[in-house]
Design a protein around this motif. Structure first.
Motif, PDB file in Angstrom:
ATOM      1  N   PRO A   1     -10.798   7.777 -18.102  1.00 49.94           N
ATOM      2  CA  PRO A   1     -11.406   6.493 -17.328  1.00 49.94           C
ATOM      3  C   PRO A   1     -10.316   5.764 -16.830  1.00 49.94           C
ATOM      4  CG  PRO A   1     -11.315   6.330 -19.739  1.00 49.94           C
ATOM      5  CD  PRO A   1     -10.883   7.631 -19.357  1.00 49.94           C
ATOM      6  N   ASP A   2      -9.198   5.371 -17.519  1.00 50.42           N
ATOM      7  CA  ASP A   2      -8.425   4.426 -16.826  1.00 50.42           C
ATOM      8  C   ASP A   2      -7.781   4.936 -15.627  1.00 50.42           C
ATOM      9  OD1 ASP A   2      -8.772   2.816 -19.172  1.00 50.42           O
ATOM     10  OD2 ASP A   2      -6.962   3.389 -19.972  1.00 50.42           O
ATOM     11  N   MET A   3      -7.739   6.081 -15.450  1.00 48.53           N
ATOM     12  CA  MET A   3      -6.846   6.780 -14.038  1.00 48.53           C
ATOM     13  C   MET A   3      -7.926   6.627 -12.978  1.00 48.53           C
ATOM     14  SD  MET A   3      -3.858   7.099 -14.401  1.00 48.53           S
ATOM     15  CE  MET A   3      -3.502   8.075 -12.726  1.00 48.53           C
ATOM     16  N   ALA A   4      -9.372   6.946 -13.592  1.00 47.05           N
ATOM     17  CA  ALA A   4     -10.392   6.990 -12.411  1.00 47.05           C
ATOM     18  C   ALA A   4     -10.319   5.877 -11.937  1.00 47.05           C
ATOM     19  CB  ALA A   4     -11.500   7.408 -13.159  1.00 47.05           C
ATOM     20  N   LEU A   5     -10.298   4.550 -12.790  1.00 45.90           N
ATOM     21  CA  LEU A   5     -10.102   3.350 -12.198  1.00 45.90           C
ATOM     22  C   LEU A   5      -9.199   2.840 -11.231  1.00 45.90           C
ATOM     23  CD1 LEU A   5     -11.425   1.090 -15.460  1.00 45.90           C
ATOM     24  CD2 LEU A   5     -12.957   1.626 -13.123  1.00 45.90           C
ATOM     25  N   ALA A   6      -8.170   3.521 -11.744  1.00 41.79           N
ATOM     26  CA  ALA A   6      -6.855   3.445 -10.858  1.00 41.79           C
ATOM     27  C   ALA A   6      -6.900   4.143  -9.351  1.00 41.79           C
ATOM     28  CB  ALA A   6      -5.632   3.936 -11.360  1.00 41.79           C
TER      29      ALA A   6
ATOM     30  N   LEU B   1      -9.714   4.631  -7.995  1.00 41.49           N
ATOM     31  CA  LEU B   1     -10.936   3.443  -7.216  1.00 41.49           C
ATOM     32  C   LEU B   1      -9.916   2.329  -6.737  1.00 41.49           C
ATOM     33  CD1 LEU B   1     -13.574   2.602  -6.514  1.00 41.49           C
ATOM     34  CD2 LEU B   1     -13.720   1.734  -8.951  1.00 41.49           C
ATOM     35  N   GLY B   2      -9.185   1.865  -7.522  1.00 39.21           N
ATOM     36  CA  GLY B   2      -8.366   0.535  -6.940  1.00 39.21           C
ATOM     37  C   GLY B   2      -7.625   1.206  -5.678  1.00 39.21           C
ATOM     38  N   LEU B   3      -7.026   2.326  -5.605  1.00 38.97           N
ATOM     39  CA  LEU B   3      -6.271   2.598  -4.534  1.00 38.97           C
ATOM     40  C   LEU B   3      -7.247   2.934  -3.306  1.00 38.97           C
ATOM     41  CD1 LEU B   3      -3.859   3.635  -3.274  1.00 38.97           C
ATOM     42  CD2 LEU B   3      -4.229   5.958  -4.240  1.00 38.97           C
ATOM     43  N   ALA B   4      -8.273   3.313  -3.424  1.00 39.34           N
ATOM     44  CA  ALA B   4      -9.559   3.609  -2.439  1.00 39.34           C
ATOM     45  C   ALA B   4      -9.734   2.175  -1.830  1.00 39.34           C
ATOM     46  CB  ALA B   4     -10.597   4.404  -2.971  1.00 39.34           C
ATOM     47  N   LEU B   5      -9.998   1.285  -2.724  1.00 42.75           N
ATOM     48  CA  LEU B   5     -10.411  -0.302  -2.390  1.00 42.75           C
ATOM     49  C   LEU B   5      -9.148  -0.642  -1.689  1.00 42.75           C
ATOM     50  CD1 LEU B   5     -12.345  -1.565  -5.615  1.00 42.75           C
ATOM     51  CD2 LEU B   5     -13.239  -0.826  -3.535  1.00 42.75           C
ATOM     52  N   LEU B   6      -7.962  -0.342  -2.178  1.00 47.35           N
ATOM     53  CA  LEU B   6      -6.906  -1.290  -1.390  1.00 47.35           C
ATOM     54  C   LEU B   6      -6.699  -0.449   0.026  1.00 47.35           C
ATOM     55  CD1 LEU B   6      -4.456  -3.290  -1.811  1.00 47.35           C
ATOM     56  CD2 LEU B   6      -3.154  -1.292  -2.831  1.00 47.35           C
ATOM     57  N   ILE B   7      -6.682   0.535   0.225  1.00 48.59           N
ATOM     58  CA  ILE B   7      -6.778   1.169   1.509  1.00 48.59           C
ATOM     59  C   ILE B   7      -7.753   0.726   2.366  1.00 48.59           C
ATOM     60  CG2 ILE B   7      -7.118   3.364   2.871  1.00 48.59           C
ATOM     61  CD1 ILE B   7      -6.009   4.954   0.429  1.00 48.59           C
TER      62      ILE B   7
ATOM     63  N   LEU C   1       0.768  -1.197   0.271  1.00 56.35           N
ATOM     64  CA  LEU C   1      -0.122  -0.022  -0.088  1.00 56.35           C
ATOM     65  C   LEU C   1       0.748   1.284   0.244  1.00 56.35           C
ATOM     66  CD1 LEU C   1      -2.787   1.675   0.140  1.00 56.35           C
ATOM     67  CD2 LEU C   1      -2.425   1.182   2.819  1.00 56.35           C
ATOM     68  N   TYR C   2       1.790   1.417   0.967  1.00 59.55           N
ATOM     69  CA  TYR C   2       2.673   2.401   0.791  1.00 59.55           C
ATOM     70  C   TYR C   2       3.457   2.633  -0.523  1.00 59.55           C
ATOM     71  CZ  TYR C   2       2.208   1.912   6.054  1.00 59.55           C
ATOM     72  OH  TYR C   2       1.717   1.754   7.365  1.00 59.55           O
ATOM     73  N   LEU C   3       3.634   1.665  -1.010  1.00 60.36           N
ATOM     74  CA  LEU C   3       4.506   1.662  -2.434  1.00 60.36           C
ATOM     75  C   LEU C   3       3.364   2.193  -3.427  1.00 60.36           C
ATOM     76  CD1 LEU C   3       6.467  -1.484  -2.348  1.00 60.36           C
ATOM     77  CD2 LEU C   3       7.561   0.842  -2.903  1.00 60.36           C
ATOM     78  N   ILE C   4       2.357   1.861  -3.526  1.00 56.68           N
ATOM     79  CA  ILE C   4       1.362   2.337  -4.372  1.00 56.68           C
ATOM     80  C   ILE C   4       1.024   3.835  -3.981  1.00 56.68           C
ATOM     81  CG2 ILE C   4      -1.150   2.221  -5.259  1.00 56.68           C
ATOM     82  CD1 ILE C   4       0.739  -0.251  -6.272  1.00 56.68           C
ATOM     83  N   LEU C   5       0.965   4.147  -2.775  1.00 56.64           N
ATOM     84  CA  LEU C   5       0.820   5.793  -2.437  1.00 56.64           C
ATOM     85  C   LEU C   5       1.711   6.493  -2.899  1.00 56.64           C
ATOM     86  CD1 LEU C   5      -0.928   5.281   1.323  1.00 56.64           C
ATOM     87  CD2 LEU C   5      -2.114   6.029  -0.866  1.00 56.64           C
ATOM     88  N   VAL C   6       3.003   5.974  -2.822  1.00 56.64           N
ATOM     89  CA  VAL C   6       4.220   6.663  -3.151  1.00 56.64           C
ATOM     90  C   VAL C   6       4.231   6.847  -4.775  1.00 56.64           C
ATOM     91  CG1 VAL C   6       6.808   6.642  -3.528  1.00 56.64           C
ATOM     92  CG2 VAL C   6       5.924   6.245  -1.233  1.00 56.64           C
ATOM     93  N   HIS C   7       3.847   5.797  -5.272  1.00 51.99           N
ATOM     94  CA  HIS C   7       3.612   5.601  -6.653  1.00 51.99           C
ATOM     95  C   HIS C   7       2.746   6.892  -7.376  1.00 51.99           C
ATOM     96  CE1 HIS C   7       2.237   4.362 -10.764  1.00 51.99           C
ATOM     97  NE2 HIS C   7       1.051   4.338 -10.200  1.00 51.99           N
ATOM     98  N   GLY C   8       1.564   7.121  -6.517  1.00 58.79           N
ATOM     99  CA  GLY C   8       0.571   7.983  -6.930  1.00 58.79           C
ATOM    100  C   GLY C   8       1.063   9.338  -6.863  1.00 58.79           C
ATOM    101  N   VAL C   9       1.715   9.629  -5.587  1.00 58.70           N
ATOM    102  CA  VAL C   9       2.306  11.149  -5.127  1.00 58.70           C
ATOM    103  C   VAL C   9       3.215  11.563  -6.144  1.00 58.70           C
ATOM    104  CG1 VAL C   9       3.344  12.473  -3.311  1.00 58.70           C
ATOM    105  CG2 VAL C   9       1.514  10.869  -2.993  1.00 58.70           C
ATOM    106  N   LEU C  10       4.184  10.708  -6.443  1.00 68.38           N
ATOM    107  CA  LEU C  10       5.472  11.079  -7.184  1.00 68.38           C
ATOM    108  C   LEU C  10       5.200  11.145  -8.723  1.00 68.38           C
ATOM    109  CD1 LEU C  10       8.274   8.948  -5.890  1.00 68.38           C
ATOM    110  CD2 LEU C  10       7.798  11.170  -5.259  1.00 68.38           C
TER     111      LEU C  10
ATOM    112  N   VAL D   1      -9.251  -3.419 -11.361  1.00 62.96           N
ATOM    113  CA  VAL D   1      -9.572  -2.138 -11.945  1.00 62.96           C
ATOM    114  C   VAL D   1      -8.252  -1.288 -12.136  1.00 62.96           C
ATOM    115  CG1 VAL D   1     -11.745  -2.290 -10.756  1.00 62.96           C
ATOM    116  CG2 VAL D   1     -10.042  -0.952  -9.621  1.00 62.96           C
ATOM    117  N   ALA D   2      -7.339  -1.704 -11.532  1.00 61.21           N
ATOM    118  CA  ALA D   2      -6.244  -0.775 -11.966  1.00 61.21           C
ATOM    119  C   ALA D   2      -5.290  -1.376 -13.146  1.00 61.21           C
ATOM    120  CB  ALA D   2      -5.000  -0.821 -10.592  1.00 61.21           C
ATOM    121  N   LEU D   3      -5.645  -2.310 -13.532  1.00 65.63           N
ATOM    122  CA  LEU D   3      -5.026  -2.961 -14.595  1.00 65.63           C
ATOM    123  C   LEU D   3      -5.026  -2.024 -15.850  1.00 65.63           C
ATOM    124  CD1 LEU D   3      -3.199  -5.052 -16.131  1.00 65.63           C
ATOM    125  CD2 LEU D   3      -5.502  -6.495 -16.495  1.00 65.63           C
ATOM    126  N   PRO D   4      -6.067  -1.698 -16.354  1.00 64.12           N
ATOM    127  CA  PRO D   4      -6.238  -0.609 -17.615  1.00 64.12           C
ATOM    128  C   PRO D   4      -5.383   0.508 -17.303  1.00 64.12           C
ATOM    129  CG  PRO D   4      -8.543  -1.218 -16.843  1.00 64.12           C
ATOM    130  CD  PRO D   4      -7.327  -1.609 -15.814  1.00 64.12           C
TER     131      PRO D   4
END
Length: 478
Positions: free
Chosen positions: A155-160, A162-168, A122-131, A200-203
């Motif tokens: 739409p692809d980033m909106a799904l990404a 959403l995937g982050l929110a679900l992962l949190i 999760l931390y790596l995905i959060l860092v991914h989004g921030v950076l 949902v993050a795959l696209p």
């Protein structure tokens, strides 16, 4: 503490017994070496997958794209996203209940690693989004807020997102302090969101920025990893259990009250001996009634199955388990398993020491039934706060495998203000784990009971010098 020695006489003829002991120890040593090599290989494959995800990015010119601060931040975001996603897919493989993983390290150990990887992923995905957001903002000459809004427009980033929110949500609900506020069923339902979070993050992986461009080995690798993770879950969590359930046709044959809030469910089916259940293992059970079909219950076998029958013993620990005591005879039962390495086959020492408390007696009872024990080889200590918790105790001493071995019982509450697994009376009499098990250091210790209680038993065993390789623990919580 009371001693109840199972009936039986010493084995006649020391030489055959000695020869058998040497052969058994040699066989155990071979099995141990094989399992250790396989376990090391599994760990190595996990790290290789992480290294490969980054290496492929570098091989396709990832580092060459770093020319300034903005591109450096973007590159850092890409790498953290690749590693984080790789770890999440590894987590899914660990949760898929692959037979090879279960045989080598057991589902408990696999799921423990699964949970440990959750926060770093999760931390790596959060860092991914921030950076990435900051890097893109610097490149475009816009603010971080404006860049975030711009990313949401696709739409692809909106799904990404959403995937982050679900992962949190999944990681937060997995925290012990939070998890205890949920019923098992509600927690399990939330946890299933991890599958949706990854999908949902795959696209956006395949489309944004051209990182996984069509025709590259990177794209082949990631699609293959997704197929492995979700294919394993589909095959081993759904397809094969469904086929096995239909083939064996298990139904409830009878319900036997054991104690207040505790029942044994007697099951019948076809060729149940072909399941190759080892004593101490469990399965995940689903009872097809209107109120229980959506509950999946991990429950140990309390007796080794025959060709046509099996038995599990259940204590009411929530609404779901309480409903099992009210199912009708003839109810269809589906299962996943058997699972677990809490078995005699995973012993590494010549002796066996066993400690069980409460409903933890269930895998212990089947473990002892299935074990091939010589007189004097095993010492069993059964623990309860009061006589109402002595589930199946009367069956243990009567097991054929316990002939010539010792069964101790310890009744009574623990002393207030003292972190111990023993009763106040035993503590007052100076009982220790060393006095209860004089040959502990040459024994495999099997412990099953409530988590906090079992942890205290393991603490005392380690303090006495027992290595972790000789400690086997089965927990009755989630």
């Amino acid at each position: 503490m009371t001693l109840r020695t199972a009936s039986g006489t010493s084995a006649s003829g020391a030489s055959p017994t000695a020869r058998r002991a040497v052969a058994v120890n040699r066989d155990r040593a071979v099995r141990i070496r094989r399992r250790l090599r396989a376990a090391d290989l599994m760990v190595m494959l996990c790290w290789v997958s992480v290294a490969l995800s980054v290496s492929l990015w570098l091989a396709y010119g990832g580092a060459a794209q770093v020319t300034d601060v903005a591109s450096a931040l973007t590159a850092g975001g890409i790498v953290s996203g690749l590693v984080g996603t790789d770890l999440i897919l590894v987590m899914l493989v660990l949760a898929a209940r692959l037979p090879v993983i279960d045989r080598v390290v057991g589902q408990d150990a696999a799921m423990a690693l699964h949970r440990r990887l959750g926060k770093p992923a999760l931390y790596l995905i959060l860092v991914h989004g921030v950076l990435l957001t900051i890097g893109y903002a610097l490149t475009d000459g816009s603010s971080v807020i404006a860049e975030t809004i711009s990313l949401f427009s696709g739409p692809d980033m909106a799904l990404a997102y959403l995937g982050l929110a679900l992962l949190i949500a999944v990681v937060v609900t997995s925290l012990v302090a939070v998890r205890r506020r949920f019923s098992y069923e509600a927690w399990h339902l939330v946890h299933l969101l991890s599958y949706a979070a990854v999908l949902v993050a795959l696209p956006h992986q395949l489309s944004v920025g051209g990182v996984l461009a069509d025709g590259t080995l990177q794209r082949v690798y990631w699609i293959g990893l997704y197929v492995l993770a979700f294919g394993s879950i589909a095959l081993f969590r759904f397809i094969l259990p469904t086929l096995a359930s239909l083939r064996h046709g298990i139904r409830v044959a009878g319900i036997e009250p054991v104690a207040p809030g505790v029942v044994s469910l007697h099951l019948k089916g076809r060729q149940l001996d072909r399941l190759r259940v080892e004593g101490g293992q469990y399965a995940v059970w689903r009872f097809w009634t209107g109120s229980t079909w959506w509950h999946a219950h991990p429950i140990s076998f309390s007796a080794v199955p025959t060709a046509t029958s099996a038995r599990i013993t259940v204590r009411e620990l929530g609404a779901g388990s309480a409903a099992l005591g009210r199912v009708r005879v003839g109810t269809r039962v589906w299962f996943e398993g058997p699972y677990g390495v809490f078995t005699d086959a995973h012993r590494v020492a010549p002796k066996m020491a066993v400690v069980a408390a409460g409903i933890g007696i269930t895998p212990i009872r089947s473990l002892l039934e299935h074990a091939s024990l010589q007189p004097g080889e095993a010492t069993v200590l059964l623990r309860a706060t009061d006589p109402s918790q002595t589930y199946l105790w009367n069956e243990v001493a009567g097991l054929p495998s316990m002939s010539g071995n010792s069964v101790y019982t310890m009744l009574g509450a623990r002393p207030h203000g003292l972190a111990t697994w023993m009763s106040a009376e035993a503590i007052a009499r100076g009982v220790t784990i060393a006095s209860a098990f004089p040959e502990l250091l040459s024994s495999d210790l099997y412990v099953c009971g409530p988590q906090s209680w079992a942890d205290l038993v393991v603490r005392d065993a380690r303090a006495h010098g027992l290595p972790d390789a000789q400690i086997h623990i089965e927990r009755f919580d989630w």
